[in-house]
Design a protein around this motif. Structure first.
Motif, PDB file in Angstrom:
ATOM      1  N   MET A   1      -6.622 -11.057 -55.612  1.00  0.00           N
ATOM      2  CA  MET A   1      -7.193  -9.711 -55.523  1.00  0.00           C
ATOM      3  C   MET A   1      -7.683  -9.462 -54.097  1.00  0.00           C
ATOM      4  N   ARG A   2      -7.668  -8.207 -53.670  1.00  0.00           N
ATOM      5  CA  ARG A   2      -8.207  -7.846 -52.352  1.00  0.00           C
ATOM      6  C   ARG A   2      -9.720  -8.006 -52.320  1.00  0.00           C
ATOM      7  N   SER A   3     -10.366  -7.744 -53.463  1.00  0.00           N
ATOM      8  CA  SER A   3     -11.825  -7.800 -53.540  1.00  0.00           C
ATOM      9  C   SER A   3     -12.254  -8.239 -54.936  1.00  0.00           C
ATOM     10  N   ALA A   4     -13.338  -8.985 -55.007  1.00  0.00           N
ATOM     11  CA  ALA A   4     -13.869  -9.422 -56.307  1.00  0.00           C
ATOM     12  C   ALA A   4     -14.466  -8.255 -57.083  1.00  0.00           C
ATOM     13  N   ARG A   5     -14.589  -7.093 -56.454  1.00  0.00           N
ATOM     14  CA  ARG A   5     -15.125  -5.900 -57.140  1.00  0.00           C
ATOM     15  C   ARG A   5     -14.044  -5.143 -57.923  1.00  0.00           C
ATOM     16  N   GLU A   6     -12.775  -5.457 -57.695  1.00  0.00           N
ATOM     17  CA  GLU A   6     -11.703  -4.774 -58.423  1.00  0.00           C
ATOM     18  C   GLU A   6     -11.791  -5.119 -59.901  1.00  0.00           C
ATOM     19  N   THR A   7     -11.395  -4.182 -60.751  1.00  0.00           N
ATOM     20  CA  THR A   7     -11.483  -4.398 -62.202  1.00  0.00           C
ATOM     21  C   THR A   7     -10.123  -4.454 -62.878  1.00  0.00           C
ATOM     22  N   THR A   8      -9.063  -4.518 -62.074  1.00  0.00           N
ATOM     23  CA  THR A   8      -7.708  -4.691 -62.610  1.00  0.00           C
ATOM     24  C   THR A   8      -6.902  -5.566 -61.669  1.00  0.00           C
ATOM     25  N   LEU A   9      -5.908  -6.216 -62.220  1.00  0.00           N
ATOM     26  CA  LEU A   9      -4.960  -6.996 -61.426  1.00  0.00           C
ATOM     27  C   LEU A   9      -3.617  -6.888 -62.128  1.00  0.00           C
ATOM     28  N   SER A  10      -2.575  -6.604 -61.377  1.00  0.00           N
ATOM     29  CA  SER A  10      -1.250  -6.422 -61.955  1.00  0.00           C
ATOM     30  C   SER A  10      -0.279  -7.449 -61.380  1.00  0.00           C
ATOM     31  N   ALA A  11       0.594  -7.951 -62.229  1.00  0.00           N
ATOM     32  CA  ALA A  11       1.625  -8.900 -61.814  1.00  0.00           C
ATOM     33  C   ALA A  11       2.892  -8.636 -62.617  1.00  0.00           C
TER      34      ALA A  11
END
Length: 165
Positions: free
Chosen positions: A148-158
């Motif tokens: 993730m770019r930041s630990a504050r993001e709430t989604t991750l896509s793969a």
């Protein structure tokens, strides 16, 4: 003499224009694009870290609040794959990525999409990242470890492109 280097946007625009010339040809007549086939997704280094075979299919991992999403397609023709089991695990606010309760699996829908809610991902070894695996046998096994770019993001896509065995 001062040399001015083009910015990234200028280079990309030039490449796009060149691509248009190559697709349309010198005459300017649009010709159909030819599919070369979709290449399979290679496994990522570190993707299989703390992998636990056979994680159960779950509605949600832990208390939720974070969404892991993506798609699964077949190599070559890019067809979406329905009913494919994707295992997901991560270091979260509720557990370490080696803990069994931090693992779960989900199935893709008719469009090859998957979505699984889990606790917020937190950095492990300085990087917030998730782990995903296809390991069911009909296709070659693939392990992914997107960061993730930041630990504050709430989604991750793969996204997976799977090669038949």
């Amino acid at each position: 003499m001062i040399q001015k280097h083009p910015c990234r946007r200028t280079v990309l625009a030039a490449q796009a224009a060149l691509g248009l010339v190559l697709v349309t040809g010198v005459s300017g007549v649009l010709v159909p694009a030819r599919a070369r086939g979709l290449a399979p997704t290679p496994s990522m280094r570190g993707g299989s870290n703390n992998y636990l075979p056979g994680a159960p299919i779950v509605e949600r991992i832990g208390g939720g609040g974070f969404w892991m999403t993506g798609t699964v397609r077949r190599a070559g023709d890019g067809a979406p794959l329905r009913g494919v089991r994707i295992q997901i695990w991560a270091h979260t606010t509720e557990g370490h990525e080696r803990d069994p309760q931090s693992h779960g699996a989900t199935l893709t829908d008719a469009n090859g999409a998957f979505r699984l809610e889990m606790p917020q991902i937190v950095p492990a070894f300085g990087q917030p990242h998730g782990h995903l695996a296809y390991d069911s046998g009909e296709f070659e096994t693939v392990f992914l470890r997107p960061v993730m770019r930041s630990a504050r993001e709430t989604t991750l896509s793969a996204d997976f492109v799977l090669q038949p065995v």
